[in-house]
Scaffold this active site. Structure first.
Site, mmCIF file in Angstrom:
data_model
loop_
_atom_site.group_PDB
_atom_site.id
_atom_site.type_symbol
_atom_site.label_atom_id
_atom_site.label_comp_id
_atom_site.label_asym_id
_atom_site.label_seq_id
_atom_site.Cartn_x
_atom_site.Cartn_y
_atom_site.Cartn_z
ATOM 1 C CG HIS A 165 28.145 29.115 44.191
ATOM 2 N ND1 HIS A 165 29.245 28.825 43.415
ATOM 3 C CD2 HIS A 165 28.307 30.406 44.602
ATOM 4 C CE1 HIS A 165 30.035 29.886 43.350
ATOM 5 N NE2 HIS A 165 29.495 30.858 44.062
ATOM 6 C CB CYS A 181 29.391 33.077 46.651
ATOM 7 S SG CYS A 181 28.076 34.076 45.938
#
Length: 205
Positions: A165, A181
């Site tokens: 992301h 992440c």
């Protein structure tokens, strides 16, 4: 014959240096804490010349063949050592490499093969149960917007809670700064978002 999958190193490092300089030009801020990890966000380093700054890794072009059997649906390699994300299109004609953030610790790091199962523009954010346990004052939900730690675009992986992301905080790129992440500059994740599709294979190593 398809074009070489290797990126021009000199051209890429030049663009990486420009990105690093742009991040460094931001006004100095007091100590802040990343809402996604609870970890302090280090201040941007002072410029040290015209070369790449230390939060932009030194990249080298990679060939997809040592990592993937084929390019069906395209391929994304998240290299935790060099803190870079590589992308190859299915036809082999498009290759990109982007600087990235990586997890803050080995305990939060997952490696192996997965794939993109969902693509979201303007993602919302919900802390995991473990995050809420460590930080009960965190909100249960954060809508899309400039304060959202997921940035402008997110790619869901088959692993629960793991995403590729964007981030609105450019100081995080090139550092250990995520809760598991892989983070990219918003402009880079927007491009990767446009190049990938549901089913694109992903390798994190």
């Amino acid at each position: 014959m398809s074009p070489s999958p290797f990126v021009n190193r000199r051209a890429f490092l030049g663009s990486a240096a420009a990105l690093g300089a742009a991040a460094i030009a931001l006004p100095a801020l007091g100590q802040q804490y990343d809402p996604a990890t609870g970890m302090p966000v280090p201040a941007a380093p002072a410029p040290t010349g015209t070369g790449p700054q230390h939060n932009i890794s030194s990249f080298r072009g990679q060939d997809w063949r040592p990592h993937f059997q084929n390019l069906t649906n395209g391929a994304v390699l998240c290299d935790l050592t060099s803190r870079a994300v590589h992308f190859w299109s299915e036809d082999g004609n498009t290759y990109r490499v982007y600087p990235s953030s990586i997890p803050v610790s080995s305990e939060l790091t997952r490696t192996g093969r997965t794939e993109i199962i969902k693509k979201v523009e303007g993602p919302t954010w919900t802390p995991t149960p473990e995050m809420k346990q460590r930080n009960p004052d965190w909100p249960d939900f954060m809508p899309a917007g400039p304060d959202n730690p997921m940035g402008t675009h997110a790619l869901w992986l088959t692993w629960q809670y793991y995403r590729i992301h964007g981030t609105h905080d450019t100081r995080k790129i090139g550092r250990r700064s995520s809760n598991g992440c892989i983070g990219l500059y918003n402009e880079h994740v927007a491009e990767l978002f446009s190049l990938t599709k549901v089913g694109t294979q992903v390798l994190v190593l």
